[in-house]
Scaffold this active site. Structure first.
Site, PDB file in Angstrom:
ATOM      1  CB  CYS A 185      -0.930  -0.005   1.217  1.00 46.41           C
ATOM      2  SG  CYS A 185      -1.987   1.459   1.289  1.00 46.41           S
ATOM      3  CB  CYS A 211      -0.623   2.535   4.009  1.00 49.85           C
ATOM      4  SG  CYS A 211      -2.108   1.857   3.278  1.00 49.85           S
ATOM      5  CG  ASP A 212       3.131   1.210   4.392  1.00 49.74           C
ATOM      6  OD1 ASP A 212       2.653   1.699   5.429  1.00 49.74           O
ATOM      7  OD2 ASP A 212       2.995   0.011   4.078  1.00 49.74           O
TER       8      ASP A 212
END
Ligand code: NAP
Length: 314
Positions: free
Chosen positions: A134, A137-138
């Site tokens: 992701c 997200c990261d």
């Protein structure tokens, strides 16, 4: 007599939110989870894009807070995989697990999707320590660093472009010499100076110590292998929706996602699908939570319309 008003299958962001809404509506609610509470967020180190947590929050901790919230309002939890789902002639649903089967008047399936895995050495070991599925997200954890993105579809290019906002370079490693991604994304990717491409190449192994430090790549045309230093490996080779309960029951799109209405209802009365398992654009925790709330509200409306109406006096 029916055991539960609402049964929810899957305790990710969608399922946990649905449980909060369903239990708070005073409906007798049970939530089934085959693995860990939280689904995909349970393995996310820090969730930085969920409103209300300006300093971010560990995904597992956030899932536990959602769990406590649902439990506080009376939702029951069962850590059992649901093996079959059937709508009985009475209109109730039979929800089968390895424990005694239960019945429910409405069901919300939030079983999510699983990221496809490369299946190479190091992938599982370094997940959360340099291997990610992701970008949204990261990406921020790779600020100023060098990463590869595996895959050539819309997800790989879309997320790869997003990651360039943080990373110094994003090298797309694709097994063919043309991208599957849409033309507009390709144009943006080719115009972005931080995007690089390794064509006809696959990842053979992911290596490192505490974190990812290098990848072994293989050129499929020449057969040559090469070890390349790298800080992160983002893998976007598709997702597989966890749709086994829905097959033959509701309409699925070409990718296997359930086709639902805006209220999360399916073609089966009383059956709702929310979160990553449904056809949708954004696959984020916040949108899954929104879906879960919508599905629970719709289930409540469905139950209210079918509740036995008490006689009114006076
Ligand atoms: P996808 O379109 O199925 O693409 C997967 C990519 O991974 C393909 O390039 C495929 O290579 C590659 N791949 C598959 N298995 C592999 C393996 N074992 N090793 C190496 N490479 C492998 O999946 P997606 O990109 O996740 O997209 C899924 C759907 O969501 C699509 O319909 C897409 O349009 C949509 N989506 C849209 C957007 C957007 O519009 N912004 C963003 C994200 C997703 P090959 O090309 O050689 O098959």
């Amino acid at each position: 007599m029916t055991d539960y008003d609402i049964a929810i299958v899957g305790a990710g962001g969608a399922g946990l939110t649905a449980a909060i809404y369903a239990a708070r509506a005073r409906r007798k609610t049970i939530l089934f989870e085959a693995s860990v509470t939280g689904g995909q967020i349970a393995t996310t180190d820090i969730v930085e894009n969920y409103p209300g947590f300006p300093d971010g929050i560990n995904g597992f901790d956030l899932a536990q807070l959602m769990f406590r919230q649902a439990e506080k309002f009376g939702a029951e939890f069962a850590y059992e995989p649901v093996t079959a789902l059937e709508r009985l002639p009475s209109g109730e649903f039979r929800v089968a697990t390895s424990e005694p089967t239960i019945t429910a008047r409405a069901v919300i399936v939030t079983a999510g999707a699983s990221y496809n895995k490369l299946g190479v050495p190091g992938e599982a070991e370094f997940t959360g320590r340099g291997v990610s599925y992701c970008g949204t997200c990261d990406a921020a954890f790779f600020t100023g660093q060098h990463v590869i993105v595996v895959g050539g579809g819309d997800s790989a290019i879309d997320e790869g472009l997003f990651i360039t906002r943080y990373a110094a370079s994003v090298t797309v490693v694709h097994r063919r010499d043309t991208l599957r991604a849409s033309a507009i994304l390709q144009e943006r990717a080719f115009a972005n100076p931080a995007m690089r491409f390794r064509w006809n190449t696959v990842v053979e192994a992911i290596e490192g110590g505490e974190k990812v430090e290098r990848v072994r790549l293989k050129n499929l045309i020449t057969g040559e292998t090469e070890t390349v230093p790298i800080d992160g490996v983002f893998i976007f080779i598709g997702q597989t929706p966890n749709n086994h309960l829905l097959q033959g029951l509701v309409e699925l799109d070409a990718g296997g996602h359930a086709i639902v209405d805006l209220d999360m209802s399916t073609s089966v009365p009383g059956l709702f699908v929310a979160g990553d398992l449904r056809t949708k654009a954004a696959r984020q925790l916040i949108s899954a939570a929104g879906d879960g709330a919508t599905a629970a509200i719709s289930a409540e409306h469905y139950l209210a319309a079918h509740d036995a109406r008490p006689e009114r006096h006076g």
